[in-house]
Design an enzyme around this catalytic site. Structure first.
Site, mmCIF file in Angstrom:
data_model
loop_
_atom_site.group_PDB
_atom_site.id
_atom_site.type_symbol
_atom_site.label_atom_id
_atom_site.label_comp_id
_atom_site.label_asym_id
_atom_site.label_seq_id
_atom_site.Cartn_x
_atom_site.Cartn_y
_atom_site.Cartn_z
ATOM 1 N N HIS A 233 0.835 -1.070 -0.135
ATOM 2 C CA HIS A 233 0.040 -0.123 0.015
ATOM 3 C C HIS A 233 0.885 1.185 0.071
ATOM 4 O O HIS A 233 0.460 2.319 0.362
ATOM 5 C CB HIS A 233 -0.998 -0.183 1.203
ATOM 6 N N LYS A 264 -1.705 -1.994 -7.296
ATOM 7 C CA LYS A 264 -2.460 -1.034 -6.556
ATOM 8 C C LYS A 264 -1.997 0.366 -7.378
ATOM 9 O O LYS A 264 -2.551 0.659 -8.221
ATOM 10 C CB LYS A 264 -2.334 -1.142 -5.299
#
Length: 421
Positions: A233, A264
């Site tokens: 992340h 992501k």
């Protein structure tokens, strides 16, 4: 019917009666999920290339604004990424054609792994089919193959890390979340001669907090432990070149393994680990999750390569992203909504009840064309159910105003608490 036949008939009948009713088991467990408000409903979305964060939601037959995507920077529709995927597809086709060992390593894979190694300032990198697979395969292999290994895992580590550690069957211990002192206390009580592996994340995706990486490395170094950092992340989002929190904090060189994702901030699919050439080569030859699965399609590897290269040079996406995140946090807070404190780009809004969380999500979708997925147990502890908002550079001021208005309306309608915890 003879005696033997009657006996066989009775035995077969008894066996059939004793056989488990699998459908009944499944039905009861699903009923329990419904009763607790934890039954998972999947959105039927059709992303619109060139219109992100818009998507067609086939459940309501209308266009919605997506506020919970992990495509944090919108790289999944960036022209440089799409051009790279199209060019590679036309050049090499759709699939890889095999495992990495048997005809499935393309030049796109080789270039991508070189780029990822450079991104993190490491000697080598290894690409897997997903971030989950990368964690499971790398951790299970390292912890099981090294004799006497003890694994120490942060209490809030992701399910993929937990799976890899459990699958290794190595001795494992849990330290309090982002607590270097507790980690040191545990290590102090362990035999010095046994190898140790400390596993933690940089950005924890549900609360949005950031681990004290330098302090964790200090403790690991003091006890001679290996370190394994999950940056899924954070890669692409932090650091001068998108190398994550470890690059931002200047500790990349201190970590044994850095794990990341391509799904992501980089907008495609796949996972990877980066580290020393020897460690990467060891995993390449010993990790079943790498050896025995088909390779990532070359066109996706090429798209990921383009995304990594672009974000190593461009600051525009990261700068805009942080501005949008700050604006959303500020506006939601000003509206008196219970925004949980977060030092990252994750914006959790506390609900505290699974049923209410589902109802709030449904009302936002059907009344305001806003899609935010409810986050319930076991992803987060019971009583901390939330709506997890992830702003992107492509959310406009009007989008933010509509989000705040929608949340305020739903909170009023459901009479949920508004004061921040």
């Amino acid at each position: 019917m003879g005696a033997c036949a009657r006996l066989c008939y009775r035995e077969n009948t008894n066996l059939a009666q004793a056989t488990m009713d699998f459908d009944s088991f499944f039905s009861k467990r699903l009923d329990a999920l419904h009763a607790e408000g934890r039954y998972r409903v999947f959105a039927d979305l059709e992303r619109r290339c060139g219109r992100f964060p818009r998507a067609l939601d086939h459940r309501i037959g209308a266009e919605v604004t997506v506020w919970c995507s992990n495509d944090y920077l919108g790289m999944g529709q960036h022209p440089v990424v799409l051009a790279a995927i199209e060019a590679e597809m036309r050049r090499t086709g759709a699939g890889a054609g095999g495992t990495r060992n048997i005809s499935g390593t393309s030049h796109a894979h080789v270039l991508l792994e070189r780029e990822l190694a450079e991104l993190h300032g490491r000697e080598a990198a290894l690409v897997f089919t997903s971030g989950f697979v990368a964690n499971d395969a790398a951790l299970s292999t390292l912890a099981s193959a090294i004799p006497g290994m003890i694994v120490l895992s942060d209490a809030m580590n992701h399910a993929s890390m937990i799976a890899g550690i459990r699958n290794s069957r190595a001795e494992r211990h849990i330290f309090r979340h982002s607590d270097p002192a507790h980690l040191a206390e545990l290590l102090e009580g362990m035999p010095r001669e046994r190898p140790k592996l400390v596993c933690f994340e940089s950005v924890y995706s549900m609360d949005g907090d950031i681990a004290p990486l330098a302090e964790m490395c200090d403790v690991a170094d003091r006890f001679g432990a290996m370190t394994y950092l999950d940056e899924v992340h954070a890669v692409g989002l932090y650091g001068e070149h998108g190398g994550g929190i470890s690059e931002r904090d200047g500790v990349s060189h201190r970590l044994t393994v850095i794990q990341g994702t391509l799904a992501k901030a980089f907008g495609t699919i796949g996972g990877y680990v980066a580290g020393s050439a020897l460690m990467v080569d060891f995993l390449r030859g010993h990790a079943p999750g790498f050896i025995f699965t088909s390779s990532l399609p070359p066109m996706l590897a090429a798209g990921a390569l383009a995304a990594v290269r672009h974000l190593r040079e461009s600051q525009a996406e990261r700068t805009a992203h942080q501005e949008r995140v700050a604006a959303v946090k500020r506006r939601l807070g000003e509206a008196g909504l219970p925004v949980m404190p977060s030092t990252s780009h994750i914006v959790p809004v506390l609900v505290g009840d699974a049923g209410l969380c589902r109802m709030a999500s449904d009302l936002l979708l059907r009344n305001h064309n806003i899609y935010v997925q409810p986050i319930n147990y076991p992803t987060v502890p019971r009583g901390t159910e939330r709506l997890r908002v992830t702003p992107t550079p492509l959310h406009s001021d009007d989008d933010i105003a509509a989000l705040v208005a929608g949340f305020s309306d739903v909170w009023e309608l459901l009479q949920m608490r508004r004061a921040a915890p």
